[in-house]
Design an enzyme around this catalytic site. Structure first.
Site, PDB file in Angstrom:
ATOM      1  N   ASP A  70       4.689  -2.762  -8.023  1.00 50.99           N
ATOM      2  CA  ASP A  70       4.131  -4.114  -7.886  1.00 50.99           C
ATOM      3  C   ASP A  70       2.643  -4.184  -8.184  1.00 50.99           C
ATOM      4  O   ASP A  70       2.146  -5.210  -8.609  1.00 50.99           O
ATOM      5  CB  ASP A  70       4.452  -4.722  -6.520  1.00 50.99           C
ATOM      6  N   ASP A  91      -1.621   0.740   3.557  1.00 50.47           N
ATOM      7  CA  ASP A  91      -0.204   0.883   3.903  1.00 50.47           C
ATOM      8  C   ASP A  91       0.198   2.219   4.500  1.00 50.47           C
ATOM      9  O   ASP A  91       1.038   2.259   5.384  1.00 50.47           O
ATOM     10  CB  ASP A  91       0.700   0.617   2.696  1.00 50.47           C
TER      11      ASP A  91
END
Length: 882
Positions: free
Chosen positions: A71, A481
């Site tokens: 992404d 993340d």
């Protein structure tokens, strides 16, 4: 897991880095600089994965040709010989940083050399540029680009649906692209060179995740989400007549054309109330399979169904493996076995707890089995064994209670593909890696099959901060993340990310310059502390205590001797503490949200910057005073650092094109700054080992100098600069952090927003050392084949100094007896001519004490036999093989 990465790049860019006029140069500028170019070798500090892989695409004509899209981190091609991924979009530059987000990818089944990528990261204002379709005639080694008149959203909601880009399998000059934001369906008839909207396509989509989101992120129309051809309705050279298109509309999700796109109609009898995430056609049986969810994903989804459409009769059949009332997730991952028609698999992509689920049917959806099931709750029986020994951090250091397990089978599992040539090979994407198996059909016999990460070479982390201490681990990283890592070996995957606590995102880290065992990091966490400390160079951690009001990590600075810390967290003002943060006091004289750093010599001196003002504390962070320095950047897109070993020596980079933007230097602790002219824009600054013969440390920056954007190095305090990257190695946005290595001249670590930590070395110097001397004394070699498969293998070589004198460099030679070829080698540089191989040390592992060993590994190819080399030579002497 991925929402934290959305703003990694855009916060700085929102200040206008890519818009407006060139920056004005301030008073006190130095003379113009000269710019040269230098050649570097570039690699990743291995993490293996780290982010969401929403798409995996196998070519339907050529075996072992596969691609993966990410992404925010570009696209990759599978290398079967080494079982690794090769990045394909590293050439994307600073101005087009959004093109590292890949919303869809298509591999041409007529001409396998051709591959296409639809690129663009955000459809709202976070990405200033429009999307594009990249096309390659050499499998992604080089690209041409067709710009689009609208944005694409590789990191937007709904990005796991697809594929939105498709090549006609009969007439490969025809491609379709589904667009978001109400832009409709687009078509190219010249192999992606030009595109036009399919004007008569009846539905541009209606679904938005959150209409109330004023940022435009969650409120964008997710649009046209997939295109699937029925290849049986065409012949070679003629356009395929039947085309199915998925639309983000819960009542009108599937459309069809039976005349090669001339007319379109809603597919009659289709289910309503759901979004069709995927549409996969099994032409052999005449079935279109559809995976439905009530939401667009990749995080949400509370209900879902699987349906089968018979293309010949128009009959719809609900083939869901569980009752609708029993779903708490949507379906998305969907694939069929091209070698065994009737075998279909699907994923419960949004089943976060206790785990994702994978379903398999061998009778076209009539009956299903699960990857795992309950025996007696909360106990589970798994059909698989999950081996993460190659990426051990995938356990997250967790110890969950049943029915949760670690490592998890996955989450956000929207990509699922069975190799069209091999029924035993399956790959699927998660929020952190690609998992796969090469023994899938054991599922049907009841035998356990092994799932492993199939992700080496695919590096997809967003990097917020970097540190390279003068001793201990060469690299510490702050990542989105997955928190961050301590790399003791850049060529090996660390065993675990930072834990205790495990931040979802680490925003800043620092070490004590004269006591590098002391390290501090800060970050984001839904509940729990936002700061942690280490006294062993980041190997182990313990949590600090938050001051009142803290909501996020912000920035942090460690005193030069580790005796105190200054923290500028989100949600509270700047704070200081002595010791390890058991209690904090508010700093005075400095505004909340300031970026903070420490002097690298005086433990009482700290610095801050906020909105054009530089601040200095000489009492350990208790009080700050604003400097009288003027002409600094007015916004907050600034990064600065103090030089190790020189009190008060500060470098500051940043700004925006509508104001001051460049690089500044102070030698009086920020009382005054001098701007370096010729540095038109600069966003990061870092220091590394001084060049041979130089007394001042080497400078590194991500900047625009001499009209060129790139990564630059200066060995003379910024008087002259060398661009050390090239147009093939740009990695989009590199504005978060940079640092040189204090132990290896020339080595630099570069942050990227999606391509992980990239590091560069001077190739001719073996990573920055002098030419390799010939070592003396005895030696032994252990050569071990650690893994072998059809046509390929992996080996490890351990070289031991059994003499009485240390080596300051080494060169090991051997010849393969069976024609083996090395495909990739780590922890050493190598050359191969015919069967003869020479491996040489890199900069950090040239010193080998008497009695000590050094190891390196490689992957290679073999045919017929794969015997061990019969001898090894260290320079001119033979080593004993053990």
């Amino acid at each position: 897991m991925r929402r934290t990465r959305i703003l990694t790049a855009v916060l700085a860019l929102a200040a206008g880095l890519l818009a407006g006029a060139p920056p004005a140069l301030g008073a006190g500028s130095t003379k113009d600089v000269s710019v040269t170019a230098d050649t570097y070798t570039w690699k990743n500090a291995r993490i293996d994965g780290g982010g969401f892989v929403p798409g995996i695409v196998f070519n339907r004509k050529e075996r072992n040709l596969a691609y993966a899209r990410t992404d925010i981190g570009g696209a990759y091609r599978w290398q079967q010989a080494s079982k690794t991924w090769t990045p394909l979009l590293d050439s994307v530059g600073w101005d087009d940083w959004g093109h590292t987000g890949v919303v869809s990818l298509a591999s041409d089944s007529v001409d396998p050399d051709k591959v296409y990528a639809a690129v663009g990261t955000y459809t709202n204002g976070w990405d200033p540029g429009n999307g594009a379709v990249m096309r390659s005639a050499d499998r992604g080694a080089s690209w041409q680009k067709a710009d689009l008149p609208f944005k694409l959203g590789g990191n937007m909601p709904g990005r796991g649906m697809g594929e939105r880009l498709a090549v006609d399998p009969n007439r490969n000059s025809v491609l379709y692209l589904g667009a978001p934001s109400g832009k409709g369906l687009w078509r190219s008839t010249d192999s992606g060179v030009s595109w036009s909207q399919v004007a008569n396509f009846p539905n541009v989509g209606t679904y938005v995740q959150d209409p109330s989101d004023t940022s435009g992120y969650a409120s964008d129309n997710q649009g046209i989400v997939w295109v699937t051809f029925d290849e049986s309705t065409g012949t070679a050279g003629s356009a395929t007549r039947t085309i199915y298109v998925g639309v983000a509309d819960q009542d009108n999700a599937v459309y069809r054309s039976t005349d090669a796109g001339a007319t379109w109609s809603r597919l009659a009898g289709q289910p309503t109330g759901y979004l069709a995430h995927k549409g996969v056609l099994d032409a052999a049986n005449g079935y279109l399979y559809l995976a439905y969810s009530d939401k667009g994903g990749p995080y949400d989804g509370g209900k879902g169904r699987l349906w089968r459409y018979a293309t010949a009769t128009g009959t719809w059949t609900d083939i869901s493996p569980v009752a609708e009332a029993d779903t708490y997730y949507g379906f998305s991952g969907l694939t069929v076995d091209r070698q065994r028609p009737g075998t279909v698999m699907a994923t419960a992509y949004s089943s976060w707890w206790p785990d994702t689920q994978i379903f398999r049917s061998t009778d076209s959806g009539g009956a299903w089995t699960k990857a795992w099931d309950y025996t007696s709750y909360p106990d589970r029986a798994n059909r698989y064994t999950l081996d993460v020994s190659s990426s051990p951090w995938l356990t997250w250091g967790a110890n969950p209670s049943p029915p949760e397990q670690t490592p998890k089978l996955g989450w956000m599992t929207e990509a699922l593909e069975i190799d069209p040539f091999d029924s035993d090979r399956m790959m699927y994407g998660t929020g952190a890696t690609i998992y796969g198996t090469e023994e899938l059909t054991k599922w049907d016999s009841g035998s356990r099959f092994t799932i492993r990460p199939m992700v080496q070479g695919l590096e997809e982390t967003a990097v917020n901060d970097l540190a390279s201490p003068p001793s201990g681990a060469p690299l510490l990283s702050a990542l989105g993340d997955i928190g961050g890592f301590r790399h003791t070996d850049l060529a090996k995957v660390p065993s675990m990310m930072f834990t205790q606590p495990n931040f979802t995102t680490t925003t800043s880290l620092d070490f004590a310059e004269t006591n590098p065992g002391t390290v501090v990091r800060v970050g984001d966490l839904d509940s729990g502390p936002h700061i942690a400390f280490s006294t062993d160079n980041g190997a182990n951690w313990f949590a600090g205590t938050d001051p009142s009001g803290v909501s996020g990590g912000g920035t942090v600075a460690a005193a030069a001797d580790g005796s105190r810390f200054v923290w500028s967290p989100a949600g509270a003002g700047v704070q200081y503490t002595t010791g390890f943060g058991t209690s904090w006091q508010a700093s005075s004289g400095i505004p909340a949200g300031a970026v903070v750093e420490s002097d690298r010599v005086d433990p009482k001196v700290f610095y801050g910057f906020k909105s054009g003002k530089f601040y200095v504390s000489s009492d350990g962070g208790a009080t700050f005073t604003a400097s009288a320095a003027s002409g600094l950047p007015g916004g907050d897109s600034v990064r600065f650092k103090a030089l190790p070993g020189a009190k008060g020596d500060v470098w500051l980079a940043g700004g925006a094109t509508d104001g001051a933007y460049g690089l500044w230097h102070s030698t009086d602790a920020g009382a005054t700054f001098t701007e370096l002219s010729g540095v038109e824009q600069a966003d990061t600054i870092g220091f590394g080992k001084a060049a041979p013969g130089a007394s001042y440390q080497t400078l590194y920056t991500s900047a625009k100098i001499g009209g060129v954007r790139g990564i630059f190095r200066s060995t003379d305090k910024g008087a002259t600069w060398s661009r050390i990257n090239d147009d093939a190695h740009q990695w989009g946005w590199t504005g978060a952090a940079i640092t040189g290595d204090p132990r290896v001249y020339g080595r630099v670590y570069v942050s990227t927003n999606g391509r992980g930590v990239v590091y560069g070395d001077i190739p001719d110097a073996g990573g920055g050392t002098d030419p390799t001397p010939t070592p003396t004394g005895a030696c032994t070699v252990t050569y071990t084949v650690t893994n072998q498969w059809a046509g390929g293998f992996q080996a490890e070589v351990r070289l031991t100094n059994t003499g009485s004198s240390a080596w300051s460099g080494w060169s090991l030679g051997w010849s393969f007896a069976d024609g083996q070829r090395i495909t990739q080698l780590w922890n050493a540089e190598y050359t191969q001519s015919g069967s003869a191989v020479t491996a040489r040390n890199v900069g950090w592992n040239g010193g080998v004490a008497a009695g000590s060993s050094v190891s390196f590994g490689f992957t290679g190819t073999w045919s017929g036999a794969n015997t061990r080399p019969p001898s090894f030579q260290l320079g001119e002497q033979s080593c004993t093989i053990v």
